[in-house]
Design an enzyme around this catalytic site. Structure first.
Site: not given
Ligand SMILES: *Cc1c(COP(=O)(O)O)cnc(C)c1O
Length: 394
Positions: A69-70, A150, A198-199, A236, A323
């Site tokens: 996600g980041s 979040n 994000s998975g 890759t 975080c």
């Molecule tokens: C967890 C989260 C992210 C970051 O995702 P990662 O895959 O851990 O880098 C970004 N935005 C929100 C809202 C999240 O909850």
């Protein structure tokens, strides 16, 4: 043990683990190689892309795989900023309670000559579409508002905001990391140009995610190197992770409606139970929130102590986001909804899922009640409040 921190990360599903191991064992070729095992890896990769795309109503070629996600947030915002700058548009609109992957990217851009407007999220933790409309200027190149928060779980009026952006010709990005796999999303109906996911937030593996970019919205690469991902992301491809993420997302999408109804009912029971604690308050709108999110502030306690004592009782929760824990600054999200520092320090986030049982919910309620009253027993802040030397806020 009760795991109630699904917003921080989720346990991989059995199916996602099975797919990941099978790709690692059997389809280990490099998707860029021409021999058969490479080509089979390429097929796995493209099938995953089609699967992910179909869950959000996108086309396969609109999906770029990332490390999570980041990275997707960084790439979406940087790309839109570059497109804007090329036209002399250097104003970006966002909200005060975005994830740090968004806020820190915006801070960097502010240091590079962009102007950033952060909209308020109000007491209920929801951005007002009209305020987005009023903030849009001639030189606005991007609006980025998260789908669901979040920490406090509030769901934003994404479709309305998207529609405003569309009518004003401004790109709209949404950090949908907490929403994908949990809420119905259709990028076309929801008027979304860029979306991050994000998975590991929907029972897939960590370290893999994706960025949706509507046809015609040109992504720029954050990483120089090979021509993978149509030159949008060198390196890759993480084929096992990507395949497992797609498997987890398909499962989540298929069970979403049922899981969401069950989880919501338990969430509301948990909210009702914790609301019996005196001088406690739910954070964020009670209805417009993620099915599994419960976030509270308690007066007269420290969130960290609460977490440690709950951990002793086998309950895993969080105070604010993963975080921010470890730092002494209160959560920017809680401050954004108007919680004062002292109150924001006494926060607790419980994020449950469909596997959290009714019995688990009752155990959590009992444990939180015990721990809060125990901690208040020797809190000087609480003593001042009960002796009338300080005023209750909640
Ligand atoms: C967890 C989260 C992210 C970051 O995702 P990662 O895959 O851990 O880098 C970004 N935005 C929100 C809202 C999240 O909850």
């Amino acid at each position: 043990m009760i795991y109630a921190d699904n917003a921080a990360t989720t346990k991989m599903s059995n199916e996602a683990v099975r797919v990941m191991v099978s790709v690692m064992e059997e389809t280990y070729g490099n998707p860029s190689s021409l021999y058969s095992i490479g080509q089979r890896a390429k097929e796995v990769l493209e099938q995953a892309r089609a699967d992910v795309a179909s869950v959000i109503g996108a086309e396969a070629k609109e999906i770029t795989f990332t490390s999570g996600g980041s990275e997707a947030d960084n790439q979406a915002i940087r790309s839109a900023a570059l497109l804007g700058a090329a036209k002399g548009k250097k104003h970006i609109i966002s909200s005060a309670f975005e994830h740090h992957a968004v806020l820190h990217t915006l801070n960097k851009l502010a240091g590079e000559g962009f102007e950033v407007t952060l909209l308020p999220v109000h007491e209920n933790g929801i951005v007002v579409p009209k305020e987005v409309e009023e903030a849009i200027r001639e030189d606005t190149c991007l609006v980025t508002i998260m789908f669901a928060n979040n920490e406090i779980g509030t769901i934003q009026p994404i479709r309305e905001i998207g529609s405003i952006c569309r009518s004003k010709g401004v790109l709209f990005h949404t950090d949908a990391v907490q929403a994908v796999g949990h809420l119905p999303i259709n990028v076309t109906e929801d008027n979304i140009d860029l979306l991050s996911a994000s998975g590991h937030k929907f029972h897939g593996p960590k370290g893999v995610g994706f960025l949706y970019a509507r046809k015609g919205v040109r992504l720029s690469s954050l990483i120089e190197g090979g021509a993978q991902e149509r030159s949008k992301r060198a390196g890759t491809e993480n084929v096992p992770g990507i395949a497992a993420m797609a498997a987890a997302l398909k499962e989540s999408a298929a069970s979403m409606e049922k899981a969401s109804a069950v989880t919501k009912a338990r969430r509301d029971r948990l909210i009702a139970g914790l609301s019996e604690i005196p001088h406690a308050a739910l954070n964020g709108d009670p209805d417009r929130r993620l099915p599994g999110n419960v976030s509270f502030c308690f007066e007269g306690i420290e969130g960290e102590s609460l977490l440690l004592l709950l951990d002793d009782k086998g309950i895993m929760a969080s105070s604010g986001s993963a975080c921010t824990s470890g730092s002494l600054d209160p959560s920017h999200v809680l401050l954004a909804i108007g919680r004062v520092h002292d109150v924001a320090h006494g926060s607790l986030r419980l994020t449950i899922n469909e596997e959290t049982s009714d019995a688990d919910i009752e155990s959590i309620i009992t444990a939180v009640k015990e721990v809060v009253s125990y901690l208040r027993g020797f809190s000087p802040v609480w003593r001042d409040l009960t002796e009338g030397k300080a005023k209750h806020i909640l």
